[in-house]
Scaffold this motif. Structure first.
Motif, short mmCIF file in Angstrom:
data_model
loop_
_atom_site.label_atom_id
_atom_site.label_comp_id
_atom_site.label_asym_id
_atom_site.label_seq_id
_atom_site.Cartn_x
_atom_site.Cartn_y
_atom_site.Cartn_z
N LEU A 45 0.58 -1.19 -0.08
CA LEU A 45 -0.07 0.07 -0.11
C LEU A 45 0.86 1.23 -0.12
O LEU A 45 0.60 2.17 -0.72
CB LEU A 45 -1.03 0.05 1.13
N ALA A 46 1.83 1.36 0.66
CA ALA A 46 2.67 2.38 0.95
C ALA A 46 3.50 2.59 -0.60
O ALA A 46 3.38 3.95 -0.92
CB ALA A 46 3.90 2.18 2.13
N GLU A 47 3.86 1.74 -1.40
CA GLU A 47 4.74 1.90 -2.23
C GLU A 47 3.43 2.46 -3.34
O GLU A 47 3.95 3.31 -4.32
CB GLU A 47 5.38 0.56 -2.84
N ALA A 48 2.26 1.81 -3.46
CA ALA A 48 1.41 2.31 -4.25
C ALA A 48 0.90 3.71 -4.03
O ALA A 48 0.71 4.31 -5.00
CB ALA A 48 0.29 1.46 -4.17
N ASP A 49 0.93 4.03 -2.65
CA ASP A 49 0.58 5.40 -2.36
C ASP A 49 1.61 6.33 -2.91
O ASP A 49 1.40 7.52 -3.52
CB ASP A 49 0.42 5.58 -0.78
N ARG A 50 2.78 6.01 -3.01
CA ARG A 50 3.84 7.14 -3.37
C ARG A 50 3.78 6.94 -4.78
O ARG A 50 4.14 8.13 -5.41
CB ARG A 50 5.18 6.45 -2.92
N ALA A 87 5.60 2.09 -15.68
CA ALA A 87 5.26 0.62 -15.84
C ALA A 87 5.66 0.05 -14.70
O ALA A 87 6.91 0.24 -14.38
CB ALA A 87 5.55 0.22 -17.21
N GLY A 88 5.06 -1.11 -14.33
CA GLY A 88 5.88 -2.03 -13.12
C GLY A 88 5.60 -1.15 -11.68
O GLY A 88 5.82 -1.94 -10.85
N ALA A 89 4.92 -0.13 -11.65
CA ALA A 89 4.89 0.71 -10.28
C ALA A 89 3.93 -0.25 -9.49
O ALA A 89 3.00 -0.95 -9.95
CB ALA A 89 4.45 2.10 -10.50
N PRO A 90 4.01 -0.25 -7.94
CA PRO A 90 3.36 -1.29 -7.18
C PRO A 90 1.82 -0.87 -7.49
O PRO A 90 1.53 0.59 -7.31
CB PRO A 90 3.84 -0.83 -5.96
N VAL A 91 0.77 -1.80 -7.37
CA VAL A 91 -0.62 -1.34 -7.37
C VAL A 91 -1.22 -2.22 -6.37
O VAL A 91 -0.68 -3.24 -5.83
CB VAL A 91 -1.14 -1.57 -8.82
N GLY A 131 4.71 6.74 8.36
CA GLY A 131 5.57 6.70 7.41
C GLY A 131 6.63 5.66 7.84
O GLY A 131 7.82 5.54 7.12
N GLN A 132 6.53 4.63 8.87
CA GLN A 132 7.60 3.99 9.05
C GLN A 132 7.68 2.44 8.23
O GLN A 132 8.72 1.55 8.36
CB GLN A 132 7.52 3.62 10.40
N LEU A 133 6.48 2.25 7.75
CA LEU A 133 6.48 1.01 6.52
C LEU A 133 6.70 1.43 5.18
O LEU A 133 6.32 0.40 4.44
CB LEU A 133 5.22 0.28 6.80
N GLY A 134 6.94 2.58 4.77
CA GLY A 134 6.91 3.04 3.65
C GLY A 134 8.40 2.97 2.93
O GLY A 134 9.51 2.58 3.73
N PRO A 135 8.76 3.00 1.44
CA PRO A 135 9.92 2.95 0.89
C PRO A 135 11.07 4.19 1.55
O PRO A 135 12.07 3.75 1.65
CB PRO A 135 9.69 3.14 -0.47
N THR A 136 10.45 5.12 1.93
CA THR A 136 11.35 6.21 2.58
C THR A 136 10.93 6.30 4.04
O THR A 136 9.96 7.05 4.49
CB THR A 136 11.33 7.30 1.86
N ALA A 185 5.73 -9.34 -10.17
CA ALA A 185 4.85 -9.41 -9.30
C ALA A 185 3.98 -8.25 -8.90
O ALA A 185 2.52 -8.23 -8.75
CB ALA A 185 5.38 -10.37 -8.12
N LYS A 186 4.83 -7.18 -8.48
CA LYS A 186 4.18 -5.97 -8.21
C LYS A 186 3.26 -5.23 -9.13
O LYS A 186 2.31 -4.76 -8.78
CB LYS A 186 5.15 -4.90 -7.52
N ALA A 187 3.57 -5.45 -10.35
CA ALA A 187 2.59 -4.86 -11.17
C ALA A 187 1.24 -5.28 -11.34
O ALA A 187 0.43 -4.79 -11.58
CB ALA A 187 3.27 -4.91 -12.90
N SER A 188 1.09 -6.89 -10.97
CA SER A 188 -0.23 -7.39 -10.84
C SER A 188 -0.55 -7.44 -9.53
O SER A 188 -1.87 -8.01 -9.45
CB SER A 188 0.03 -8.84 -11.59
#
Length: 604
Positions: A254-259, A278-282, A301-306, A577-580
């Motif tokens: 979720l955090a990666e999709a939000d970013r 293309a390939g961004a997390p969804v 923000g402790q579980l996100g990519p940054t 995997a993340k794209a789907s």
């Protein structure tokens, strides 16, 4: 282990052992500093803590040791090691030295939930031993189960007043958000941990049964068999997106999709005019069922990519009106503690329940030992809703076992297409066996955790080879049909190994094949097992593949990948995997392949 139970029912015990072996590598020992007062005569106290709080407890133990605190004129030297609650339970039941030889036997056990102390009591009683955990225990922190929704959806749902489990999670997966006037949000699905793998997943499943009987206590085995109860639970399970072995992974997705949604700028993957590259997390999840503390960490923000970067769209923790289950983090002094250690344990408990240490728990999103939330927690996760909660009582262990038995029937079923790499590199040796033998052996064992209500297909892939597949690099070995383990494993073991690795072409074709056979009442998934990277000149465009398999929220077909051995291109498999909205499992260390398959199959 109880004999004669369906395969999924021995999964908790299998997983706890496998997870225990994995956690040993990551377990750590926290001791007091070398400087300071002479503590050589202090009482040594070993503490085993569940992993989500073990790092904090290690710091608190070091602070305790450094304080030179006294009880009855004596001091204690507290050491903390982290270990999965299920693995710790197995070790306590089966002999700690034999099960966890690299970790010291504890005198204090701090599992995530009293569900584990109850299960240990049953194991001891069944084995004819005096129970090690005969009673109830004080808490050092608490975290209730919540339904977490993105803020925009939560605000819309809350307009209808306080809702229950059925209203929150039993929305029709087909009409979904159209019932709330937002058809563009599509289907309603939610994320949930597999109850055989996760304390919070088990607690969430128990909570739905309590909601079904409309009581907060005294859940019985007879209740579970009532038609209205099974219908209620089945209705909720029908809206699961897919199951997870760890809800933290769901939140990270979720955090990666939000970013990605917040920053649709061009990347190395190429610019997009309509959204993320293309390939961004969804994700297709409208909600996640998990403990409140994780919602807090997500919003901070402790579980996100940054780390520290708060999400664009925070989550709101919704408490169902019937009540919820609480993860009570009990403090268990074991019978193995001698009198001085028991006294030291009592002092360490008092220390952990003191205000300064409770503030440390609050900083991680926990409620205090008396279930009170901090103002910061309420503000971060509940949008100001601090209403008192109704808590369900933990059911008796035999009821928990019956719930797991029933869940195997009531869980959402799956359509799964397994595509197995049969390229020549699979002939390479792993010890005395080939990669192919190791990988297919693990696949055969893992697939056995499914049942005949699931539908399974088998493909093999490499490149065009004669005479087996002269015109395309993949072939259908078994058509999608009710799962037959013997037939599947026989065909799997008989596959021929040769050729190169047509990874992208196979993923695209398998995804298209399952999309054409999409069943809205099932989890629809492609599973790719490979030891390599794409080696097929006719199809080398990863960006095109990512676009082709991008998640369709109305007809989600997810791709799950297992990267086997060091030559696997895990980075590309992870992007696929993340794209789907699927997941990639890292088994580049071949010894982890069994664990990877257990977690993979438990997604369905």
């Amino acid at each position: 282990m109880t004999t004669g139970r369906p395969a999924r029912q021995w999964l908790p015990y299998l997983v706890s052992v496998v997870a225990g072996l994995a956690v040993i590598v990551a377990a750590y020992l926290v001791v007091g500093p070398a400087t300071g007062p002479d503590r050589r005569d202090c009482v040594v106290l070993q503490v085993s803590s569940s992993t989500e709080k073990s790092e904090l407890l290690g710091r608190l133990a070091a602070r305790y040791n450094d304080s030179d605190r006294r009880f009855d004129g004596r001091c204690a030297q507290v050491s903390v090691h982290g270990l999965n609650s299920g693995a710790a339970m197995e070790a306590l039941a089966g002999g700690w030295a034999a099960r966890q030889p690299q970790l010291p036997a504890p005198q204090v056990w701090l599992p995530t939930s009293s569900l584990w102390t109850a299960r240990l009591r049953v194991l001891d009683t069944t084995a004819g031993r005096t129970p090690q955990t005969p009673g109830r225990y004080p808490s050092i922190a608490n975290s209730p189960l919540v339904v977490a929704m993105p803020q925009d959806r939560a605000e819309l749902v809350r307009q209808r007043g306080q809702l229950g489990w059925a209203e929150l999670l039993g929305l029709s997966g087909d009409t979904g958000w159209a019932a709330y006037g937002r058809p563009e949000w599509g289907r309603f699905t939610f994320g949930k941990d597999n109850p055989n793998l996760s304390t919070s997943g088990l607690a969430a499943t128990i909570a739905t049964y309590y909601a079904a009987v409309n009581r907060a206590s005294d859940l019985t085995v007879a209740d579970l068999a009532k038609p209205a109860v099974t219908q209620f639970v089945r209705r909720i399970e029908a809206n699961v997106s897919h199951y997870s072995d760890d809800s933290v992974d769901l939140l990270r997705d979720l955090a990666e999709a939000d970013r990605a949604a917040a920053d649709p700028s061009p990347t190395a993957d190429g610019p997009t005019a309509d959204g993320p590259a293309a390939g961004a997390p969804v994700t297709d999840m409208s909600a996640v069922v998990l403990q409140e503390e994780l919602v807090y960490l997500y919003n901070e923000g402790q579980l996100g990519p940054t780390p520290g970067q708060r999400p664009r769209m925070p989550l709101v923790a919704i408490h169902p009106k019937e009540g919820t289950f609480n993860l009570d983090h009990p403090y268990v002094v074991l019978p193995s503690a001698e009198a001085p250690q028991a006294a030291a344990a009592a002092d360490f408990l008092a220390y952990l329940q003191d205000a300064p240490q409770q503030r440390s728990f609050a900083e991680l999103g926990f409620r205090d030992h008396e279930r009170r939330p901090s103002d910061a927690l309420v503000a971060a996760v509940s949008a100001g809703d601090a209403a008192p909660l109704t808590y369900f009582d933990p059911p008796e262990p035999e009821v928990v076992d019956a719930i797991l038995d029933g869940w195997a029937t009531l869980r959402k079923k799956a359509n799964i297409l397994f595509a197995v790499d049969t390229s020549g590199s699979m002939e390479a040796k792993v010890g005395s066996r080939t990669r192919f033998q190791v990988a297919t052996g693990a696949a055969g064992r893992g697939i056995g955790l499914l049942n005949s209500a699931d539908q399974v297909a088998l493909w093999s892939f490499s490149s065009e080879t004669r005479p087996h597949r002269p015109t395309r690099p993949y072939s259908e070995e078994l058509k999608l049909a009710p799962f037959d383990r013997d037939r599947f494993t026989d065909r799997l073991s008989g596959l021929r190994v040769e050729g190169n690795t047509a990874l992208y072409a196979t993923v695209r074709a398998a995804h298209r094949h399952l999309t054409q056979r999409y069943d809205p009442n099932r989890i629809n998934a492609v599973v790719i097992l490979t030891d390599g990277k794409n080696e097929y000149p006719k199809d080398q465009d990863l960006d095109r593949l990512l676009a082709d398999i991008a998640l369709d929220p109305q007809r989600p077909v997810k791709v799950f990948c297992i990267a086997f051995d060091q030559q696997s291109d895990f980075a590309s498999l992870d992007r696929i995997a993340k794209a789907s909205a699927g997941k990639a499992f890292d088994a580049t260390d071949p010894t982890t392949i069994d664990d990877a398959f257990v977690k993979l199959v438990s997604s369905f």
